[in-house]
Design a protein around this motif. Structure first.
Motif, PDB file in Angstrom:
ATOM      1  N   VAL A  36      -2.038 -23.343  24.283  1.00 15.21           N
ATOM      2  CA  VAL A  36      -1.339 -22.555  23.418  1.00 15.21           C
ATOM      3  C   VAL A  36      -2.359 -21.358  22.970  1.00 15.21           C
ATOM      4  O   VAL A  36      -3.298 -21.900  22.207  1.00 15.21           O
ATOM      5  CB  VAL A  36      -0.475 -23.065  22.174  1.00 15.21           C
ATOM      6  N   ALA A  37      -1.995 -20.139  23.202  1.00 17.22           N
ATOM      7  CA  ALA A  37      -3.173 -19.088  22.354  1.00 17.22           C
ATOM      8  C   ALA A  37      -2.794 -19.075  20.995  1.00 17.22           C
ATOM      9  O   ALA A  37      -1.834 -19.050  20.421  1.00 17.22           O
ATOM     10  CB  ALA A  37      -2.484 -17.483  22.868  1.00 17.22           C
ATOM     11  N   ARG A  38      -3.879 -18.813  20.168  1.00 13.78           N
ATOM     12  CA  ARG A  38      -3.914 -18.815  19.010  1.00 13.78           C
ATOM     13  C   ARG A  38      -4.016 -17.518  18.122  1.00 13.78           C
ATOM     14  O   ARG A  38      -4.289 -16.506  18.935  1.00 13.78           O
ATOM     15  CB  ARG A  38      -5.261 -19.534  18.207  1.00 13.78           C
ATOM     16  N   ALA A  39      -3.739 -17.140  16.985  1.00 17.38           N
ATOM     17  CA  ALA A  39      -3.657 -15.806  16.421  1.00 17.38           C
ATOM     18  C   ALA A  39      -4.797 -15.144  16.693  1.00 17.38           C
ATOM     19  O   ALA A  39      -5.004 -13.855  16.907  1.00 17.38           O
ATOM     20  CB  ALA A  39      -3.158 -15.865  15.041  1.00 17.38           C
ATOM     21  N   THR A  40      -5.974 -15.874  16.453  1.00 18.72           N
ATOM     22  CA  THR A  40      -7.336 -15.420  16.600  1.00 18.72           C
ATOM     23  C   THR A  40      -7.714 -14.685  17.884  1.00 18.72           C
ATOM     24  O   THR A  40      -8.593 -14.177  18.036  1.00 18.72           O
ATOM     25  CB  THR A  40      -8.255 -16.347  16.128  1.00 18.72           C
ATOM     26  N   GLU A  41      -6.940 -15.240  19.188  1.00 22.82           N
ATOM     27  CA  GLU A  41      -7.262 -14.840  20.421  1.00 22.82           C
ATOM     28  C   GLU A  41      -6.176 -13.719  20.722  1.00 22.82           C
ATOM     29  O   GLU A  41      -6.345 -12.882  21.408  1.00 22.82           O
ATOM     30  CB  GLU A  41      -7.256 -15.874  21.418  1.00 22.82           C
ATOM     31  N   ILE A  42      -4.898 -13.647  20.135  1.00 21.71           N
ATOM     32  CA  ILE A  42      -3.858 -12.972  20.770  1.00 21.71           C
ATOM     33  C   ILE A  42      -4.381 -11.452  19.935  1.00 21.71           C
ATOM     34  O   ILE A  42      -4.170 -10.607  20.577  1.00 21.71           O
ATOM     35  CB  ILE A  42      -2.657 -13.580  20.174  1.00 21.71           C
ATOM     36  N   ILE A 112       3.624 -12.591  16.158  1.00 20.99           N
ATOM     37  CA  ILE A 112       4.426 -12.706  15.071  1.00 20.99           C
ATOM     38  C   ILE A 112       5.010 -14.085  15.045  1.00 20.99           C
ATOM     39  O   ILE A 112       4.965 -14.586  13.818  1.00 20.99           O
ATOM     40  CB  ILE A 112       5.424 -11.783  15.300  1.00 20.99           C
ATOM     41  N   LYS A 113       5.303 -14.595  16.274  1.00 21.33           N
ATOM     42  CA  LYS A 113       5.941 -16.018  16.324  1.00 21.33           C
ATOM     43  C   LYS A 113       4.689 -16.862  15.754  1.00 21.33           C
ATOM     44  O   LYS A 113       4.943 -17.696  14.784  1.00 21.33           O
ATOM     45  CB  LYS A 113       6.346 -16.263  17.645  1.00 21.33           C
ATOM     46  N   VAL A 114       3.700 -16.888  16.246  1.00 20.34           N
ATOM     47  CA  VAL A 114       2.603 -17.947  16.025  1.00 20.34           C
ATOM     48  C   VAL A 114       2.046 -17.818  14.566  1.00 20.34           C
ATOM     49  O   VAL A 114       1.978 -18.676  13.933  1.00 20.34           O
ATOM     50  CB  VAL A 114       1.482 -17.638  16.979  1.00 20.34           C
ATOM     51  N   SER A 115       2.309 -16.606  14.049  1.00 21.57           N
ATOM     52  CA  SER A 115       1.184 -16.470  12.721  1.00 21.57           C
ATOM     53  C   SER A 115       2.495 -16.726  11.670  1.00 21.57           C
ATOM     54  O   SER A 115       2.070 -17.214  10.562  1.00 21.57           O
ATOM     55  CB  SER A 115       0.851 -14.985  12.354  1.00 21.57           C
ATOM     56  N   THR A 116       3.674 -16.499  11.676  1.00 22.06           N
ATOM     57  CA  THR A 116       4.854 -16.844  11.174  1.00 22.06           C
ATOM     58  C   THR A 116       4.886 -18.756  10.912  1.00 22.06           C
ATOM     59  O   THR A 116       5.065 -18.918   9.868  1.00 22.06           O
ATOM     60  CB  THR A 116       6.226 -16.452  11.602  1.00 22.06           C
ATOM     61  N   GLY A 119       1.758 -19.939   8.771  1.00 23.97           N
ATOM     62  CA  GLY A 119       1.798 -19.573   7.567  1.00 23.97           C
ATOM     63  C   GLY A 119       0.622 -18.428   7.420  1.00 23.97           C
ATOM     64  O   GLY A 119      -0.221 -18.620   6.292  1.00 23.97           O
ATOM     65  N   SER A 120       0.592 -17.584   8.242  1.00 21.56           N
ATOM     66  CA  SER A 120      -0.140 -16.526   8.156  1.00 21.56           C
ATOM     67  C   SER A 120       0.345 -15.124   7.886  1.00 21.56           C
ATOM     68  O   SER A 120       0.374 -14.375   9.095  1.00 21.56           O
ATOM     69  CB  SER A 120      -1.371 -16.514   9.074  1.00 21.56           C
ATOM     70  N   PRO A 121       0.944 -14.750   6.940  1.00 22.11           N
ATOM     71  CA  PRO A 121       1.878 -13.608   6.951  1.00 22.11           C
ATOM     72  C   PRO A 121       0.951 -12.438   7.094  1.00 22.11           C
ATOM     73  O   PRO A 121       1.445 -11.221   7.409  1.00 22.11           O
ATOM     74  CB  PRO A 121       2.235 -13.558   5.671  1.00 22.11           C
ATOM     75  N   HIS A 122      -0.598 -12.367   6.914  1.00 27.75           N
ATOM     76  CA  HIS A 122      -1.190 -11.102   7.067  1.00 27.75           C
ATOM     77  C   HIS A 122      -1.411 -10.965   8.697  1.00 27.75           C
ATOM     78  O   HIS A 122      -1.350  -9.503   8.829  1.00 27.75           O
ATOM     79  CB  HIS A 122      -2.574 -11.717   6.096  1.00 27.75           C
ATOM     80  N   TYR A 123      -1.388 -11.983   9.319  1.00 28.12           N
ATOM     81  CA  TYR A 123      -1.402 -11.645  10.804  1.00 28.12           C
ATOM     82  C   TYR A 123      -0.223 -11.025  11.040  1.00 28.12           C
ATOM     83  O   TYR A 123      -0.152 -10.129  11.859  1.00 28.12           O
ATOM     84  CB  TYR A 123      -1.740 -12.805  11.483  1.00 28.12           C
ATOM     85  N   THR A 124       0.980 -11.659  10.532  1.00 28.82           N
ATOM     86  CA  THR A 124       2.247 -11.142  10.930  1.00 28.82           C
ATOM     87  C   THR A 124       2.450  -9.781  10.553  1.00 28.82           C
ATOM     88  O   THR A 124       2.947  -8.916  11.316  1.00 28.82           O
ATOM     89  CB  THR A 124       3.416 -11.980  10.202  1.00 28.82           C
ATOM     90  N   GLY A 125       2.060  -9.337   9.398  1.00 23.50           N
ATOM     91  CA  GLY A 125       2.241  -7.881   8.942  1.00 23.50           C
ATOM     92  C   GLY A 125       1.517  -6.882   9.811  1.00 23.50           C
ATOM     93  O   GLY A 125       2.066  -5.816  10.326  1.00 23.50           O
ATOM     94  N   VAL A 126       0.228  -7.441  10.380  1.00 26.93           N
ATOM     95  CA  VAL A 126      -0.649  -6.558  11.344  1.00 26.93           C
ATOM     96  C   VAL A 126       0.467  -6.347  12.576  1.00 26.93           C
ATOM     97  O   VAL A 126       0.227  -5.353  13.092  1.00 26.93           O
ATOM     98  CB  VAL A 126      -2.107  -7.201  11.405  1.00 26.93           C
ATOM     99  N   ALA A 127       0.694  -7.455  13.260  1.00 23.26           N
ATOM    100  CA  ALA A 127       1.331  -7.410  14.255  1.00 23.26           C
ATOM    101  C   ALA A 127       2.743  -6.654  14.337  1.00 23.26           C
ATOM    102  O   ALA A 127       3.086  -6.045  15.265  1.00 23.26           O
ATOM    103  CB  ALA A 127       2.016  -8.790  14.800  1.00 23.26           C
ATOM    104  N   LEU A 188      -3.022 -18.350   5.416  1.00 22.55           N
ATOM    105  CA  LEU A 188      -4.004 -19.340   6.189  1.00 22.55           C
ATOM    106  C   LEU A 188      -4.951 -18.573   6.952  1.00 22.55           C
ATOM    107  O   LEU A 188      -6.051 -19.135   6.584  1.00 22.55           O
ATOM    108  CB  LEU A 188      -3.213 -20.314   6.886  1.00 22.55           C
ATOM    109  N   LEU A 189      -4.721 -17.660   7.566  1.00 21.30           N
ATOM    110  CA  LEU A 189      -5.814 -16.806   8.366  1.00 21.30           C
ATOM    111  C   LEU A 189      -5.873 -15.634   7.916  1.00 21.30           C
ATOM    112  O   LEU A 189      -4.618 -14.754   7.747  1.00 21.30           O
ATOM    113  CB  LEU A 189      -5.441 -17.204   9.819  1.00 21.30           C
ATOM    114  N   GLU A 190      -6.920 -14.792   8.172  1.00 15.26           N
ATOM    115  CA  GLU A 190      -7.052 -13.287   7.816  1.00 15.26           C
ATOM    116  C   GLU A 190      -7.437 -12.705   9.075  1.00 15.26           C
ATOM    117  O   GLU A 190      -8.308 -13.171   9.783  1.00 15.26           O
ATOM    118  CB  GLU A 190      -8.012 -13.328   6.678  1.00 15.26           C
TER     119      GLU A 190
END
Length: 289
Positions: A36-42, A112-116, A119-127, A188-190
């Motif tokens: 499963v790809a992680r936010a830091t790779e997507i 958007i799915k993974v970061s939501t 619990g990483s809304p900052h990633y969600t916002g960028v996406a 959780l992640l930035e």
């Protein structure tokens, strides 16, 4: 009486050698190969593909048609000359279309799915901001495109095409959602490190650039309404400026990916203009064919 005894020994031995099918095939699970790809790779995959989209066929076609560039190659009927004459077929844009939907937008929807979920809304916002930008470019290029069903992979095989006039308001709302996610109190992640666009040592330094981009994109979208609904455009632009929103204000805010001077990592224009095919695509102060 010896036969059953020998049989039982054989069965026990087999059990020791092959304890179970499941455990036997488990040896092929590579712990270093993620499933499963992680936010830091997507995110870096999406921003890299966005960088290439910025200098893709869409850029070349639009610049030629808008007379910002001219096809001045040594061969009279070279490919770019045909584009300058508005001779652009479906096959000429298939690669870009596929890259947008099967690559960039697919990655952003997954992000958007993974970061939501984690619990990483900052990633969600960028996406969400990147998704709005990508769709705006797509709508501006093609008009009606799949939006409401376009990213329902595995659910809808033939997504419907939405009216471009209906898509624009949804993109503005998506940008507002993205800005709200950027300003979430915790994440959780930035996304300031694992990105090829707006990378920065801290999230605070990266966030201000993403927010300025989102506001500038909204401003540009309102400007696009000026021909069809000038009153609405004026009202929305005034409201956005009055809200105190920050916009891109210097070259340091540029929304761009820095390419490298290495094979397969150069700006695509370098490969197009390099070697024997150079001077096919040049800036011009006038249009001529």
């Amino acid at each position: 009486m010896k036969y059953p005894k020998l049989l039982s020994i054989a069965l026990v031995s087999a059990g020791l050698i092959f304890p179970s099918c499941d455990s036997f095939f488990d040896v092929n699970d590579d712990p270093n190969n993620i499933t499963v790809a992680r936010a830091t790779e997507i995110l870096p995959a999406a921003t890299t593909n966005l960088g290439f989209m910025g200098v893709s066929d869409l850029m070349r076609y639009s610049n030629l048609i808008m007379q910002q560039f001219s096809a001045q190659g040594p061969v009279l009927n070279n490919t770019f000359t045909n584009y300058e004459r508005y001779s652009i077929s479906d096959s000429d844009v298939n690669n870009t279309w596929n890259s947008i939907f099967a690559g960039i937008l697919a990655d952003l929807e997954q992000l958007i799915k993974v970061s939501t979920e984690n619990g990483s809304p900052h990633y969600t916002g960028v996406a969400k901001i990147l998704k709005a930008y990508t769709y705006q470019v797509t709508v501006d290029a093609w008009g009606d495109v799949p939006y409401t069903e376009g990213l329902k992979f595995g659910e809808v095989q033939y997504p419907k095409y939405d009216d471009d006039a209906v898509i624009y308001p949804q993109l503005i709302a998506l940008l507002d959602e993205g800005i709200a996610d950027l300003n979430a109190p915790t994440s959780l992640l930035e996304p300031n490190g694992f990105t090829t666009i707006y990378a920065a040592p801290t999230w605070a330094a990266s966030k201000v650039k993403w927010e300025r981009l989102a506001n500038t994109l909204k401003l540009r979208m309102f400007l696009h309404y000026s021909e069809s609904d000038p009153a609405f455009a004026s009202q929305q632009i005034r409201a956005l400026i009055s809200s105190g929103a920050e916009f891109m204000k210097a070259n340091d805010d540029n929304f761009q990916m820095m390419f490298l001077n290495q094979a397969q990592r150069q700006n695509p224009l370098a490969s197009i203009e390099g070697g024997s095919s150079e001077i096919n695509f040049s800036p011009t102060a006038f249009w001529w064919i």
